[in-house]
Design a protein around this motif. Structure first.
Motif, short mmCIF file in Angstrom:
data_model
loop_
_atom_site.label_atom_id
_atom_site.label_comp_id
_atom_site.label_asym_id
_atom_site.label_seq_id
_atom_site.Cartn_x
_atom_site.Cartn_y
_atom_site.Cartn_z
N ASN A 145 0.83 -1.21 0.00
CA ASN A 145 0.00 0.00 0.00
C ASN A 145 0.87 1.26 0.00
OD1 ASN A 145 -2.24 -1.62 0.12
ND2 ASN A 145 -2.66 -1.27 2.29
N ASP A 146 0.50 2.22 -0.84
CA ASP A 146 1.22 3.49 -0.92
C ASP A 146 0.58 4.50 0.03
OD1 ASP A 146 2.87 2.53 -3.08
OD2 ASP A 146 1.17 2.83 -4.43
N ALA A 147 1.29 4.80 1.12
CA ALA A 147 0.77 5.76 2.10
C ALA A 147 0.57 7.13 1.44
CB ALA A 147 1.74 5.88 3.28
N ILE A 148 -0.50 7.82 1.87
CA ILE A 148 -0.88 9.09 1.27
C ILE A 148 -0.63 10.24 2.24
CG2 ILE A 148 -2.69 10.35 0.04
CD1 ILE A 148 -4.16 7.67 -0.26
N TYR A 149 0.07 11.26 1.77
CA TYR A 149 0.33 12.47 2.55
C TYR A 149 -0.12 13.67 1.73
CZ TYR A 149 3.24 9.39 5.41
OH TYR A 149 3.69 8.36 6.20
N LYS A 150 -0.12 14.84 2.36
CA LYS A 150 -0.52 16.05 1.64
C LYS A 150 0.36 16.30 0.42
CE LYS A 150 -2.66 18.63 5.45
NZ LYS A 150 -2.60 19.85 6.29
N GLY A 151 1.62 15.90 0.54
CA GLY A 151 2.56 16.11 -0.57
C GLY A 151 2.50 15.05 -1.64
N GLY A 152 1.69 14.01 -1.42
CA GLY A 152 1.58 12.94 -2.41
C GLY A 152 1.74 11.57 -1.79
N GLU A 209 3.83 8.20 -0.63
CA GLU A 209 5.16 7.89 -0.10
C GLU A 209 5.93 6.98 -1.05
OE1 GLU A 209 7.21 6.47 4.10
OE2 GLU A 209 5.16 5.85 3.65
N THR A 210 5.25 6.00 -1.61
CA THR A 210 5.84 5.05 -2.56
C THR A 210 4.94 4.98 -3.79
OG1 THR A 210 4.69 3.26 -1.39
CG2 THR A 210 7.02 3.66 -0.81
N ASN A 211 5.35 4.19 -4.77
CA ASN A 211 4.56 4.08 -6.00
C ASN A 211 4.46 2.63 -6.46
OD1 ASN A 211 3.02 4.88 -8.20
ND2 ASN A 211 4.79 5.39 -9.47
N HIS A 212 4.11 1.74 -5.54
CA HIS A 212 3.92 0.34 -5.91
C HIS A 212 2.76 0.17 -6.90
CE1 HIS A 212 6.89 -0.96 -3.05
NE2 HIS A 212 6.24 -0.42 -2.03
N GLY A 272 2.12 2.01 -9.39
CA GLY A 272 2.46 2.45 -10.74
C GLY A 272 1.61 3.59 -11.23
N GLY A 273 1.09 4.40 -10.29
CA GLY A 273 0.33 5.59 -10.68
C GLY A 273 -1.13 5.32 -11.00
N ILE A 274 -1.61 4.10 -10.69
CA ILE A 274 -2.99 3.75 -11.04
C ILE A 274 -3.65 3.05 -9.85
CG2 ILE A 274 -4.48 2.49 -12.64
CD1 ILE A 274 -2.13 2.58 -14.66
N LEU A 275 -4.82 3.53 -9.45
CA LEU A 275 -5.60 2.90 -8.38
C LEU A 275 -7.04 2.71 -8.87
CD1 LEU A 275 -4.39 4.96 -5.27
CD2 LEU A 275 -3.95 2.53 -5.70
N GLY A 276 -7.55 1.50 -8.75
CA GLY A 276 -8.91 1.23 -9.19
C GLY A 276 -9.11 1.46 -10.67
N GLU A 288 3.59 9.10 -10.96
CA GLU A 288 4.22 8.63 -12.19
C GLU A 288 3.64 7.28 -12.60
OE1 GLU A 288 8.71 7.56 -13.91
OE2 GLU A 288 8.35 7.79 -11.75
N ILE A 289 3.26 7.18 -13.86
CA ILE A 289 2.84 5.88 -14.39
C ILE A 289 4.09 5.16 -14.87
CG2 ILE A 289 1.58 4.74 -16.25
CD1 ILE A 289 -0.55 6.89 -15.97
N LEU A 290 4.30 3.95 -14.34
CA LEU A 290 5.52 3.22 -14.61
C LEU A 290 5.18 1.80 -15.05
CD1 LEU A 290 8.55 3.95 -14.42
CD2 LEU A 290 8.59 2.81 -12.21
N ILE A 291 5.68 1.43 -16.24
CA ILE A 291 5.32 0.15 -16.84
C ILE A 291 6.58 -0.57 -17.31
CG2 ILE A 291 3.89 -0.97 -18.60
CD1 ILE A 291 2.56 1.87 -18.90
N LYS A 292 6.63 -1.87 -17.08
CA LYS A 292 7.68 -2.73 -17.64
C LYS A 292 7.05 -3.61 -18.72
CE LYS A 292 10.63 -3.34 -13.54
NZ LYS A 292 11.11 -4.36 -12.57
N ILE A 293 7.71 -3.70 -19.87
CA ILE A 293 7.21 -4.51 -20.97
C ILE A 293 8.28 -5.53 -21.35
CG2 ILE A 293 6.28 -4.51 -23.30
CD1 ILE A 293 6.36 -1.23 -21.60
N HIS A 294 7.91 -6.80 -21.33
CA HIS A 294 8.85 -7.89 -21.60
C HIS A 294 8.69 -8.37 -23.04
CE1 HIS A 294 9.80 -8.72 -17.22
NE2 HIS A 294 8.73 -7.94 -17.13
N PHE A 295 9.78 -8.32 -23.80
CA PHE A 295 9.79 -8.77 -25.19
C PHE A 295 10.49 -10.12 -25.32
CE2 PHE A 295 9.15 -4.25 -25.69
CZ PHE A 295 8.40 -4.12 -26.85
N LYS A 296 9.93 -11.00 -26.11
CA LYS A 296 10.58 -12.27 -26.38
C LYS A 296 11.74 -12.05 -27.36
CE LYS A 296 7.81 -13.77 -30.39
NZ LYS A 296 6.90 -14.82 -30.90
#
Length: 360
Positions: free
Chosen positions: A257-264, A266-269, A271-275, A282-290
Protein backbone atom coordinates in the motif's frame (compact mmCIF):
# COMPACT_ATOMS: atom_id res chain seq x y z
CA UNK A 1 -9.68 -5.93 -35.61
CA UNK A 2 -7.55 -3.05 -36.84
CA UNK A 3 -8.91 -0.21 -34.68
CA UNK A 4 -8.31 0.65 -31.03
CA UNK A 5 -9.33 3.49 -28.73
CA UNK A 6 -12.73 4.67 -27.53
CA UNK A 7 -12.76 8.41 -28.24
CA UNK A 8 -9.40 8.80 -29.99
CA UNK A 9 -9.44 5.88 -32.41
CA UNK A 10 -6.55 4.66 -34.54
CA UNK A 11 -7.13 2.38 -37.52
CA UNK A 12 -4.02 1.08 -39.29
CA UNK A 13 -3.58 -0.68 -42.61
CA UNK A 14 -0.83 -2.10 -44.80
CA UNK A 15 1.68 -4.93 -44.96
CA UNK A 16 5.42 -5.29 -44.56
CA UNK A 17 6.11 -5.68 -48.28
CA UNK A 18 3.10 -3.85 -49.69
CA UNK A 19 3.13 -0.26 -50.94
CA UNK A 20 3.26 1.07 -47.41
CA UNK A 21 1.76 1.37 -43.95
CA UNK A 22 -0.92 3.88 -43.09
CA UNK A 23 -3.46 4.95 -40.53
CA UNK A 24 -6.48 7.05 -39.76
CA UNK A 25 -6.60 8.87 -36.41
CA UNK A 26 -10.17 9.84 -35.63
CA UNK A 27 -11.43 11.92 -32.71
CA UNK A 28 -8.53 14.34 -32.55
CA UNK A 29 -9.73 17.78 -31.41
CA UNK A 30 -9.56 20.67 -33.86
CA UNK A 31 -6.93 23.36 -33.44
CA UNK A 32 -3.96 21.22 -32.40
CA UNK A 33 -0.64 22.32 -33.90
CA UNK A 34 0.63 19.41 -36.00
CA UNK A 35 4.42 19.67 -35.82
CA UNK A 36 5.65 17.52 -38.72
CA UNK A 37 9.30 17.94 -37.70
CA UNK A 38 8.47 16.42 -34.30
CA UNK A 39 6.68 13.52 -36.01
CA UNK A 40 9.80 12.94 -38.14
CA UNK A 41 11.99 12.93 -35.02
CA UNK A 42 9.77 10.31 -33.40
CA UNK A 43 9.86 8.15 -36.53
CA UNK A 44 13.67 8.35 -36.56
CA UNK A 45 13.80 6.88 -33.05
CA UNK A 46 12.06 3.72 -34.28
CA UNK A 47 13.93 3.60 -37.60
CA UNK A 48 16.03 0.56 -38.49
CA UNK A 49 19.54 0.65 -39.91
CA UNK A 50 20.86 3.17 -37.37
CA UNK A 51 23.48 0.75 -36.03
CA UNK A 52 24.27 -2.98 -35.95
CA UNK A 53 22.03 -3.48 -32.91
CA UNK A 54 18.91 -3.25 -35.11
CA UNK A 55 17.66 -4.49 -38.46
CA UNK A 56 19.56 -3.25 -41.52
CA UNK A 57 16.28 -2.53 -43.29
CA UNK A 58 16.54 1.24 -43.39
CA UNK A 59 13.76 3.39 -44.78
CA UNK A 60 13.15 7.14 -44.46
CA UNK A 61 9.72 6.51 -42.87
CA UNK A 62 8.48 9.92 -43.96
CA UNK A 63 4.92 10.43 -42.78
CA UNK A 64 2.72 11.87 -45.52
CA UNK A 65 -0.39 13.49 -44.02
CA UNK A 66 -3.35 12.97 -46.34
CA UNK A 67 -6.22 14.62 -44.50
CA UNK A 68 -7.39 16.26 -41.30
CA UNK A 69 -4.82 19.08 -41.24
CA UNK A 70 -5.17 22.60 -42.65
CA UNK A 71 -2.53 25.30 -42.37
CA UNK A 72 -0.65 23.26 -39.80
CA UNK A 73 -3.59 22.61 -37.46
CA UNK A 74 -5.89 19.65 -36.96
CA UNK A 75 -9.37 20.25 -38.34
CA UNK A 76 -11.26 17.80 -36.11
CA UNK A 77 -11.89 15.48 -39.06
CA UNK A 78 -10.14 12.10 -39.51
CA UNK A 79 -6.38 12.57 -39.83
CA UNK A 80 -5.13 10.16 -42.49
CA UNK A 81 -1.44 9.45 -43.08
CA UNK A 82 0.75 7.12 -45.13
CA UNK A 83 4.32 5.79 -44.87
CA UNK A 84 5.84 4.35 -48.05
CA UNK A 85 7.76 1.06 -47.96
CA UNK A 86 10.97 1.76 -49.86
CA UNK A 87 13.34 -1.07 -48.89
CA UNK A 88 11.43 -4.34 -48.96
CA UNK A 89 13.30 -7.40 -50.31
CA UNK A 90 10.57 -9.94 -51.01
CA UNK A 91 13.04 -12.37 -52.62
CA UNK A 92 14.38 -13.15 -49.14
CA UNK A 93 11.08 -14.92 -48.43
CA UNK A 94 10.53 -16.90 -51.66
CA UNK A 95 11.84 -20.15 -50.15
CA UNK A 96 9.50 -19.71 -47.18
CA UNK A 97 6.33 -19.36 -49.24
CA UNK A 98 4.94 -22.72 -48.06
CA UNK A 99 6.83 -23.07 -44.76
CA UNK A 100 5.72 -21.92 -41.32
CA UNK A 101 8.49 -20.04 -39.53
CA UNK A 102 8.73 -21.16 -35.87
CA UNK A 103 7.80 -18.41 -33.41
CA UNK A 104 5.96 -16.39 -36.06
CA UNK A 105 2.30 -15.84 -36.88
CA UNK A 106 2.60 -17.80 -40.14
CA UNK A 107 1.02 -20.96 -38.71
CA UNK A 108 -1.93 -19.28 -36.99
CA UNK A 109 -2.65 -16.80 -39.81
CA UNK A 110 -2.76 -19.60 -42.37
CA UNK A 111 -5.13 -21.75 -40.35
CA UNK A 112 -7.36 -18.80 -39.46
CA UNK A 113 -7.63 -17.28 -42.96
CA UNK A 114 -6.47 -20.13 -45.28
CA UNK A 115 -4.20 -17.57 -46.93
CA UNK A 116 -1.17 -15.55 -45.80
CA UNK A 117 1.27 -13.02 -47.17
CA UNK A 118 4.61 -14.79 -46.72
CA UNK A 119 6.64 -11.68 -47.60
CA UNK A 120 8.04 -10.56 -44.28
CA UNK A 121 4.94 -11.74 -42.45
CA UNK A 122 2.62 -9.34 -44.26
CA UNK A 123 0.24 -7.70 -41.82
CA UNK A 124 1.73 -9.54 -38.82
CA UNK A 125 5.10 -7.85 -39.33
CA UNK A 126 6.38 -5.35 -36.78
CA UNK A 127 6.62 -2.97 -39.74
CA UNK A 128 2.99 -2.12 -38.92
CA UNK A 129 4.19 -0.48 -35.70
CA UNK A 130 5.50 2.47 -37.74
CA UNK A 131 1.87 3.63 -37.99
CA UNK A 132 1.53 3.47 -34.21
CA UNK A 133 4.62 5.63 -33.74
CA UNK A 134 3.31 8.19 -36.24
CA UNK A 135 -0.06 8.35 -34.49
CA UNK A 136 1.66 8.30 -31.09
CA UNK A 137 3.67 11.38 -32.07
CA UNK A 138 0.42 13.23 -32.75
CA UNK A 139 -0.98 12.02 -29.43
CA UNK A 140 2.16 13.38 -27.72
CA UNK A 141 1.49 16.79 -29.28
CA UNK A 142 -1.91 16.71 -27.60
CA UNK A 143 -0.47 15.56 -24.25
CA UNK A 144 2.14 18.31 -24.45
CA UNK A 145 -0.70 20.85 -24.25
CA UNK A 146 -1.32 19.49 -20.74
CA UNK A 147 2.39 19.20 -19.78
CA UNK A 148 2.19 15.38 -19.82
CA UNK A 149 5.56 13.89 -20.79
CA UNK A 150 6.58 10.34 -21.68
CA UNK A 151 9.93 8.57 -21.42
CA UNK A 152 11.24 5.11 -22.18
CA UNK A 153 14.37 2.97 -22.21
CA UNK A 154 15.81 -0.51 -21.90
CA UNK A 155 16.18 -2.07 -18.46
CA UNK A 156 17.32 -5.59 -19.44
CA UNK A 157 18.88 -7.39 -22.36
CA UNK A 158 18.76 -11.12 -21.71
CA UNK A 159 19.94 -11.59 -18.13
CA UNK A 160 21.89 -8.31 -18.05
CA UNK A 161 19.68 -6.01 -15.99
CA UNK A 162 20.34 -2.44 -14.95
CA UNK A 163 19.74 -1.09 -11.48
CA UNK A 164 19.69 2.65 -12.14
CA UNK A 165 16.95 4.19 -14.28
CA UNK A 166 18.26 7.23 -16.15
CA UNK A 167 15.90 8.28 -18.93
CA UNK A 168 18.21 11.11 -19.98
CA UNK A 169 21.04 8.66 -20.58
CA UNK A 170 18.69 6.40 -22.54
CA UNK A 171 18.17 9.18 -25.11
CA UNK A 172 21.93 9.16 -25.82
CA UNK A 173 22.44 5.39 -25.81
CA UNK A 174 22.54 3.43 -29.08
CA UNK A 175 20.36 0.78 -27.46
CA UNK A 176 18.33 3.16 -25.26
CA UNK A 177 19.97 1.67 -22.15
CA UNK A 178 18.70 3.11 -18.87
CA UNK A 179 21.77 2.18 -16.82
CA UNK A 180 25.14 3.44 -18.06
CA UNK A 181 26.99 0.87 -15.93
CA UNK A 182 25.61 -2.12 -17.84
CA UNK A 183 25.20 -0.60 -21.33
CA UNK A 184 28.37 -2.20 -22.72
CA UNK A 185 27.43 -5.59 -21.26
CA UNK A 186 24.01 -5.30 -22.86
CA UNK A 187 25.55 -4.35 -26.21
CA UNK A 188 27.89 -7.31 -25.97
CA UNK A 189 24.97 -9.65 -25.25
CA UNK A 190 23.25 -8.43 -28.44
CA UNK A 191 26.48 -8.71 -30.44
CA UNK A 192 27.10 -12.27 -29.26
CA UNK A 193 23.53 -13.29 -30.10
CA UNK A 194 23.93 -11.82 -33.59
CA UNK A 195 27.28 -13.53 -34.16
CA UNK A 196 25.68 -16.84 -33.18
CA UNK A 197 22.94 -16.18 -35.79
CA UNK A 198 20.53 -15.99 -32.87
CA UNK A 199 18.50 -13.33 -31.03
CA UNK A 200 17.86 -12.19 -27.49
CA UNK A 201 14.95 -10.84 -25.43
CA UNK A 202 14.71 -7.69 -23.37
CA UNK A 203 12.68 -5.54 -20.99
CA UNK A 204 11.64 -1.95 -21.66
CA UNK A 205 10.38 0.62 -19.17
CA UNK A 206 7.91 3.33 -20.12
CA UNK A 207 7.05 6.25 -17.83
CA UNK A 208 4.51 9.07 -17.93
CA UNK A 209 4.82 12.21 -15.76
CA UNK A 210 2.31 14.92 -14.85
CA UNK A 211 -0.65 12.67 -15.61
CA UNK A 212 -3.71 14.24 -13.95
CA UNK A 213 -5.81 12.37 -11.43
CA UNK A 214 -8.88 10.75 -12.95
CA UNK A 215 -7.85 9.14 -16.25
CA UNK A 216 -9.43 5.73 -16.72
CA UNK A 217 -12.97 4.41 -16.85
CA UNK A 218 -14.58 1.97 -14.39
CA UNK A 219 -15.13 -0.89 -14.79
CA UNK A 220 -14.49 -2.03 -18.34
CA UNK A 221 -12.03 0.49 -19.70
CA UNK A 222 -9.68 0.89 -16.78
CA UNK A 223 -6.40 2.61 -17.47
CA UNK A 224 -4.32 -0.39 -16.40
CA UNK A 225 -6.47 -2.88 -18.32
CA UNK A 226 -6.15 -0.75 -21.48
CA UNK A 227 -2.38 -0.59 -21.00
CA UNK A 228 -2.15 -4.35 -20.52
CA UNK A 229 -4.38 -5.11 -23.50
CA UNK A 230 -2.74 -2.77 -25.98
CA UNK A 231 0.85 -3.44 -24.93
CA UNK A 232 0.26 -7.18 -25.24
CA UNK A 233 -1.14 -6.47 -28.69
CA UNK A 234 2.34 -5.42 -29.86
CA UNK A 235 4.55 -7.89 -31.71
CA UNK A 236 6.77 -9.89 -29.38
CA UNK A 237 5.37 -8.64 -26.06
CA UNK A 238 4.78 -11.53 -23.67
CA UNK A 239 4.28 -9.80 -20.31
CA UNK A 240 3.42 -6.36 -18.91
CA UNK A 241 4.00 -5.13 -15.35
CA UNK A 242 2.55 -1.98 -13.79
CA UNK A 243 4.24 -0.51 -10.73
CA UNK A 244 5.71 -3.27 -8.57
CA UNK A 245 4.26 -5.81 -10.99
CA UNK A 246 4.95 -9.45 -10.20
CA UNK A 247 6.84 -8.46 -7.04
CA UNK A 248 3.55 -7.48 -5.37
CA UNK A 249 2.63 -11.16 -5.12
CA UNK A 250 5.50 -11.56 -2.65
CA UNK A 251 4.44 -8.64 -0.44
CA UNK A 252 2.03 -8.02 2.39
CA UNK A 253 -0.58 -5.30 2.21
CA UNK A 254 1.35 -3.16 4.68
CA UNK A 255 4.31 -3.23 2.29
CA UNK A 256 2.46 -2.73 -0.98
CA UNK A 257 0.00 0.00 0.00
CA UNK A 258 1.22 3.49 -0.92
CA UNK A 259 0.77 5.76 2.10
CA UNK A 260 -0.88 9.09 1.27
CA UNK A 261 0.33 12.47 2.55
CA UNK A 262 -0.52 16.05 1.64
CA UNK A 263 2.56 16.11 -0.57
CA UNK A 264 1.58 12.94 -2.41
CA UNK A 265 2.25 9.23 -2.15
CA UNK A 266 5.16 7.89 -0.10
CA UNK A 267 5.84 5.05 -2.56
CA UNK A 268 4.56 4.08 -6.00
CA UNK A 269 3.92 0.34 -5.91
CA UNK A 270 0.64 1.00 -7.73
CA UNK A 271 2.46 2.45 -10.74
CA UNK A 272 0.33 5.59 -10.68
CA UNK A 273 -2.99 3.75 -11.04
CA UNK A 274 -5.60 2.90 -8.38
CA UNK A 275 -8.91 1.23 -9.19
CA UNK A 276 -8.10 1.55 -12.87
CA UNK A 277 -7.84 5.36 -12.56
CA UNK A 278 -4.69 7.51 -12.59
CA UNK A 279 -3.79 8.87 -9.14
CA UNK A 280 -1.49 11.70 -10.25
CA UNK A 281 1.74 9.81 -9.55
CA UNK A 282 4.22 8.63 -12.19
CA UNK A 283 2.84 5.88 -14.39
CA UNK A 284 5.52 3.22 -14.61
CA UNK A 285 5.32 0.15 -16.84
CA UNK A 286 7.68 -2.73 -17.64
CA UNK A 287 7.21 -4.51 -20.97
CA UNK A 288 8.85 -7.89 -21.60
CA UNK A 289 9.79 -8.77 -25.19
CA UNK A 290 10.58 -12.27 -26.38
CA UNK A 291 13.68 -12.91 -28.53
CA UNK A 292 13.19 -12.05 -32.20
CA UNK A 293 11.78 -15.23 -33.79
CA UNK A 294 13.64 -14.61 -37.06
CA UNK A 295 16.98 -16.34 -36.45
CA UNK A 296 19.51 -17.71 -38.90
CA UNK A 297 19.73 -21.21 -37.42
CA UNK A 298 17.99 -24.14 -39.17
CA UNK A 299 14.79 -25.04 -37.31
CA UNK A 300 12.30 -27.89 -37.53
CA UNK A 301 8.91 -26.92 -38.88
CA UNK A 302 5.96 -27.90 -41.10
CA UNK A 303 4.87 -26.76 -44.53
CA UNK A 304 1.31 -26.12 -45.70
CA UNK A 305 1.08 -29.76 -46.84
CA UNK A 306 1.69 -30.73 -43.16
CA UNK A 307 5.06 -32.24 -44.01
CA UNK A 308 8.00 -31.90 -41.63
CA UNK A 309 10.79 -29.78 -43.05
CA UNK A 310 13.74 -27.58 -42.18
CA UNK A 311 13.15 -23.83 -41.98
CA UNK A 312 16.07 -21.61 -42.98
CA UNK A 313 15.38 -17.89 -42.66
CA UNK A 314 17.10 -15.12 -44.60
CA UNK A 315 16.63 -11.37 -44.57
CA UNK A 316 17.27 -8.41 -42.27
CA UNK A 317 16.05 -8.74 -38.72
CA UNK A 318 16.53 -7.14 -35.31
CA UNK A 319 18.72 -9.23 -33.00
CA UNK A 320 16.69 -7.70 -30.12
CA UNK A 321 13.22 -6.33 -30.81
CA UNK A 322 12.97 -4.76 -27.35
CA UNK A 323 15.18 -1.83 -28.40
CA UNK A 324 12.98 -0.36 -31.11
CA UNK A 325 9.97 -1.88 -29.35
CA UNK A 326 10.50 0.47 -26.42
CA UNK A 327 9.78 3.42 -28.72
CA UNK A 328 6.58 1.78 -29.93
CA UNK A 329 5.47 1.13 -26.33
CA UNK A 330 6.00 4.80 -25.50
CA UNK A 331 3.86 5.75 -28.50
CA UNK A 332 1.15 3.32 -27.44
CA UNK A 333 1.04 4.80 -23.94
CA UNK A 334 0.70 8.26 -25.49
CA UNK A 335 -2.32 7.10 -27.51
CA UNK A 336 -3.90 5.46 -24.46
CA UNK A 337 -3.45 8.55 -22.27
CA UNK A 338 -4.70 10.89 -24.98
CA UNK A 339 -7.80 8.73 -25.42
CA UNK A 340 -8.40 8.66 -21.66
CA UNK A 341 -7.87 12.44 -21.44
CA UNK A 342 -10.53 13.09 -24.07
CA UNK A 343 -12.92 10.62 -22.44
CA UNK A 344 -12.35 12.31 -19.08
CA UNK A 345 -13.49 15.67 -20.46
CA UNK A 346 -17.03 14.29 -20.56
CA UNK A 347 -16.96 12.61 -17.14
CA UNK A 348 -18.34 15.63 -15.29
CA UNK A 349 -21.37 17.75 -16.11
CA UNK A 350 -19.48 20.89 -15.14
CA UNK A 351 -16.86 20.18 -17.82
CA UNK A 352 -19.52 19.97 -20.50
CA UNK A 353 -21.14 23.18 -19.27
CA UNK A 354 -17.80 24.98 -19.53
CA UNK A 355 -17.40 23.82 -23.13
CA UNK A 356 -20.85 24.95 -24.13
CA UNK A 357 -20.54 28.23 -22.19
CA UNK A 358 -17.39 28.98 -24.15
CA UNK A 359 -19.15 28.35 -27.47
CA UNK A 360 -22.34 30.28 -26.67
Amino acid sequence: MNTFGEYLRLTTFGESHGKGIGGVLDGLPAGLNIDESFIATEMARRQGGRNHYSTQRKEPDKVEILSGVFEGKSTGTPLGFFIHNTSSKSSDYTALKDIFRPGHADFTYFYKYSIRDHRGGGRSSARESSARVAAGAIAKLLLKEFQITLRSGILSIGDVTGEDIDFNFATKSEIYALDKKVEEQQKEAITQARKAHNSIGGVAIVSALNVPIGLGEPLYYKLDSAIGSLMLGLNGVKAVEIGSGVECSKMRGSQHNDAIYKGGFETNHSGGILGGISNGDEILIKIHFKPTPSIFIPQNSLNIAKEECSCIIKGRHDPCIAIRGSVVCESMLALILADMLLLNSASKLENLKKIYAKNS
